[in-house]
Write a protein that holds these residues in place. Structure first.
Motif, mmCIF file in Angstrom:
data_model
loop_
_atom_site.group_PDB
_atom_site.id
_atom_site.type_symbol
_atom_site.label_atom_id
_atom_site.label_comp_id
_atom_site.label_asym_id
_atom_site.label_seq_id
_atom_site.Cartn_x
_atom_site.Cartn_y
_atom_site.Cartn_z
ATOM 1 N N THR A 142 23.563 64.976 46.832
ATOM 2 C CA THR A 142 22.791 63.819 47.306
ATOM 3 C C THR A 142 22.160 62.975 46.196
ATOM 4 O O THR A 142 21.745 61.841 46.447
ATOM 5 N N ALA A 214 15.691 67.853 41.277
ATOM 6 C CA ALA A 214 16.791 68.706 41.751
ATOM 7 C C ALA A 214 16.758 70.101 41.152
ATOM 8 O O ALA A 214 17.568 70.947 41.516
ATOM 9 N N GLU A 215 15.826 70.366 40.247
ATOM 10 C CA GLU A 215 15.691 71.709 39.672
ATOM 11 C C GLU A 215 14.275 71.857 39.125
ATOM 12 O O GLU A 215 13.604 70.854 38.836
ATOM 13 N N PRO A 216 13.822 73.111 38.972
ATOM 14 C CA PRO A 216 12.474 73.299 38.434
ATOM 15 C C PRO A 216 12.380 72.863 36.971
ATOM 16 O O PRO A 216 13.332 73.045 36.217
ATOM 17 N N ASP A 235 8.845 63.093 38.506
ATOM 18 C CA ASP A 235 9.520 64.116 39.294
ATOM 19 C C ASP A 235 9.971 63.534 40.635
ATOM 20 O O ASP A 235 9.380 62.573 41.129
ATOM 21 N N ILE A 236 10.977 64.137 41.218
ATOM 22 C CA ILE A 236 11.436 63.747 42.565
ATOM 23 C C ILE A 236 11.993 65.001 43.223
ATOM 24 O O ILE A 236 12.577 65.845 42.550
ATOM 25 N N GLY A 238 13.738 67.038 46.851
ATOM 26 C CA GLY A 238 14.374 67.026 48.165
ATOM 27 C C GLY A 238 15.442 68.084 48.219
ATOM 28 O O GLY A 238 15.663 68.802 47.239
ATOM 29 N N LEU A 239 16.078 68.210 49.352
ATOM 30 C CA LEU A 239 17.182 69.158 49.474
ATOM 31 C C LEU A 239 18.265 68.554 50.348
ATOM 32 O O LEU A 239 17.989 67.642 51.129
ATOM 33 N N THR A 240 19.470 69.065 50.183
ATOM 34 C CA THR A 240 20.614 68.512 50.902
ATOM 35 C C THR A 240 20.305 68.350 52.393
ATOM 36 O O THR A 240 20.627 67.325 52.994
ATOM 37 N N ASP A 304 11.184 77.118 49.422
ATOM 38 C CA ASP A 304 10.442 76.740 48.216
ATOM 39 C C ASP A 304 8.966 77.080 48.400
ATOM 40 O O ASP A 304 8.375 76.781 49.444
ATOM 41 N N ARG A 328 10.857 80.501 44.675
ATOM 42 C CA ARG A 328 11.529 80.531 45.964
ATOM 43 C C ARG A 328 11.326 81.881 46.629
ATOM 44 O O ARG A 328 11.052 82.865 45.954
ATOM 45 N N ILE A 334 18.794 78.078 40.247
ATOM 46 C CA ILE A 334 19.388 76.760 40.026
ATOM 47 C C ILE A 334 19.773 76.708 38.549
ATOM 48 O O ILE A 334 18.916 76.747 37.672
ATOM 49 N N ASN A 339 23.134 75.304 42.665
ATOM 50 C CA ASN A 339 22.503 76.436 43.347
ATOM 51 C C ASN A 339 23.415 77.655 43.290
ATOM 52 O O ASN A 339 24.574 77.589 43.697
HETATM 53 O O1 DLL Z 1 18.607 69.064 44.601
HETATM 54 C C1 DLL Z 1 18.413 67.156 46.084
HETATM 55 C C2 DLL Z 1 17.866 66.304 44.981
HETATM 56 C C3 DLL Z 1 18.706 65.440 44.294
HETATM 57 C C4 DLL Z 1 16.530 66.357 44.643
HETATM 58 C C5 DLL Z 1 18.208 64.648 43.291
HETATM 59 C C6 DLL Z 1 16.009 65.539 43.645
HETATM 60 C C7 DLL Z 1 16.843 64.684 42.956
HETATM 61 P P1 DLL Z 1 19.944 70.755 46.717
HETATM 62 O O2 DLL Z 1 21.071 70.816 45.756
HETATM 63 O O3 DLL Z 1 20.200 71.095 48.132
HETATM 64 O O4 DLL Z 1 19.323 69.302 46.764
HETATM 65 O O5 DLL Z 1 18.797 71.702 46.145
HETATM 66 C C8 DLL Z 1 17.565 71.788 46.796
HETATM 67 O O6 DLL Z 1 16.502 72.284 44.679
HETATM 68 O O7 DLL Z 1 15.118 73.558 47.704
HETATM 69 C C9 DLL Z 1 14.441 73.195 45.370
HETATM 70 O O8 DLL Z 1 14.503 74.607 45.253
HETATM 71 C C10 DLL Z 1 15.184 72.558 44.221
HETATM 72 N N1 DLL Z 1 14.555 71.296 43.806
HETATM 73 C C11 DLL Z 1 14.872 70.040 44.191
HETATM 74 N N2 DLL Z 1 14.063 69.146 43.566
HETATM 75 C C12 DLL Z 1 13.213 69.857 42.788
HETATM 76 C C13 DLL Z 1 12.144 69.534 41.905
HETATM 77 C C14 DLL Z 1 18.769 68.590 45.709
HETATM 78 N N3 DLL Z 1 11.765 68.279 41.681
HETATM 79 C C15 DLL Z 1 16.643 72.726 46.039
HETATM 80 N N4 DLL Z 1 11.492 70.549 41.294
HETATM 81 C C16 DLL Z 1 15.244 72.722 46.581
HETATM 82 C C17 DLL Z 1 11.848 71.836 41.515
HETATM 83 C C18 DLL Z 1 13.522 71.236 42.951
HETATM 84 N N5 DLL Z 1 12.850 72.202 42.318
#
Ligand code: DLL
Length: 435
Positions: A142, A214-216, A235-236, A238-240, A304, A328, A334, A339
């Motif tokens: 995403t 998308a990661e810690p 920072d930003i 979200g999750l899929t 999370d 988590r 990650i 993931n």
């Molecule tokens: O990582 C969506 C995303 C895309 C977020 C771009 C931000 C920017 P998934 O691959 O489904 O989706 O992974 C979701 O990543 O449950 C968290 O554990 C971790 N995660 C996402 N953002 C952060 C963050 C995307 N800013 C999983 N800090 C989530 C720490 C994050 N962990």
């Protein structure tokens, strides 16, 4: 045509008004789900809740939780709340077939997803005068398409780079004067290191801001990236399942991410008991979508661990803030933005005729994740010929790459050399100290 994506009336809305808006949307969303998703209707029936019982946010706790296991059970269409011919898009997790989550979007869902990403870009100072380099992966992930859409809506000149090919990233960044960089924090750090090696000083780099998630990642890492690139790093989150980076974004205060509360209601629960905890408590983050059409989620458990705070923010926004996730409740790692579940490694080993005696070692060296898997030889595969060992390691690494999407360094070790545990096996050694 660009529009102003600082939506002041929403982003600074007094709490009472926000609750009213959320309640109205929730009542509709629950009705929509109950009428259109038999899977969720069954969950509600089992709990003895009907849509009429949900009159507002105060009744949310009556609804059952939804978990990743439900998403897998219902794969691929079981949670779809709109006819397929009204859907225009899917996004999916990086996991394997067994773990995959497929989230559907109507055009309206895509619009709201992009609106929220536009909000995030605006919050870091982005305008139509900016050049926004999107170096998150495009495709099923995403990150790329979300920020791409947001950047278009703001009216930035968008560089749809996707991730990788760092030389090309740097060429476009410097030739086209990119001012905003969107990618994972580890990739931002890597781009920064490469620029430094090439002799660029922070003041030579056109960037002014970065949107990294998308990661810690730690505050130390934030400061390092800011210094090398000469930018402000935001920072930003979200999750899929929730339309990726549509959920929460950081503002100029850089002290946590404002949740788009007009679209998502956040709860913190005790992961053991499911009890809703008061604001400020540490627990599992749970989201309810308030206006998703194709793939709504009611009380979705993210796994999370997080803390929410409604402390006044100097930016003027009243949207509640979430801290950086602090870990988590499951064993998901990650690694390089992908993931990874230890059970996936185990599946590969068993498929390839090995015993499940292995250890995953993850570290971060020069801002890059390293990913090593030590695997015990089985007596029947045992050999002391180096060429055979190398071939076996290569073949296992290939099978893991197919399963995970990223390449580990596999090391075959002597039978019985990985310490056996008397309790839970220590499968993962994560040396990255991300929290
Ligand atoms: O990582 C969506 C995303 C895309 C977020 C771009 C931000 C920017 P998934 O691959 O489904 O989706 O992974 C979701 O990543 O449950 C968290 O554990 C971790 N995660 C996402 N953002 C952060 C963050 C995307 N800013 C999983 N800090 C989530 C720490 C994050 N962990």
């Amino acid at each position: 045509m660009s529009q102003n994506y600082y939506q002041k009336e929403i982003e600074t809305m007094p709490l009472e008004e926000m609750r009213k808006l959320q309640s109205e949307k929730l009542v509709k969303q629950v009705k929509h789900v109950y009428e259109n998703v038999p899977y969720y209707r069954n969950l509600m029936d089992e709990k003895g809740v009907t849509p009429e019982d949900i009159k507002g946010i105060e009744d949310l706790h009556k609804l059952p939780f939804l978990t990743k296991a439900d998403l897998r059970d219902a794969y691929p269409y079981g949670l779809l709340a709109k006819p397929l011919d009204e859907c225009v898009r899917i996004q999916s997790t990086s996991g394997t077939t067994g773990r995959r989550v497929v989230a559907f979007y109507t055009q309206h869902d895509v619009d709201l997803w992009e609106d929220c990403c536009a909000r995030a870009i605006t919050a870091v100072g982005g305008t139509k005068k900016d050049v926004c380099q999107v170096a998150y992966g495009y495709g099923l992930f995403t990150g790329g398409p979300g920020l791409n859409g947001g950047s278009h809506k703001v009216g930035c000149l968008t560089l749809p780079m996707s991730s990788g090919n760092t030389e090309r990233q740097i060429q476009f960044m410097t030739d086209l004067n990119a001012t905003i960089l969107c990618c994972t924090p580890s990739y931002a750090a890597y781009i920064g290191e490469t620029l430094k090696e090439q002799g660029y000083k922070p003041e030579d780099i056109p960037l002014k801001a970065g949107i990294f998630g998308a990661e810690p990642w730690t505050e130390e890492m934030r400061r390092g990236i800011e210094k090398t690139l000469g930018i402000k790093a935001y920072d930003i989150y979200g999750l899929t399942e929730t339309s990726g980076p549509r959920v929460a974004f950081e503002c100029e205060e850089q002290t946590g991410m404002h949740i788009n509360e007009d679209h998502f209601y956040a709860e913190i629960i005790d992961p053991e008991t499911g009890e809703v905890l008061p604001e400020g408590s540490k627990g599992e983050l749970v989201f309810t979508s308030l206006d998703k059409e194709a793939f709504p989620l009611l009380r979705y458990r993210t796994r999370d661990i997080c803390v929410l705070s409604r402390k006044k923010c100097s930016c003027g926004r009243t949207l509640i803030k979430m801290a950086k996730p602090m870990g988590r409740t499951d064993d998901m790692l990650i690694i390089r933005g992908v993931n990874v579940f230890p059970s996936q490694i185990e599946t590969v080993l068993l498929n390839e005729g090995y015993e499940p005696n292995y250890q995953i070692i993850v570290d971060r060296v020069n801002n890059n994740d390293t990913f090593d898997v030590n695997v015990e030889m089985t007596p029947d595969k045992f050999t002391d010929k180096v060429s055979e060992i190398i071939a076996m390691e290569k073949s296992l690494a290939g099978a893991m790459k197919t399963m995970l999407g990223i390449n580990p360094a596999v090391h075959l070790v002597a039978p019985k050399s990985i310490a056996r545990s008397e309790g839970k096996a220590v499968r993962v050694i994560d040396k990255r100290k991300l929290i």
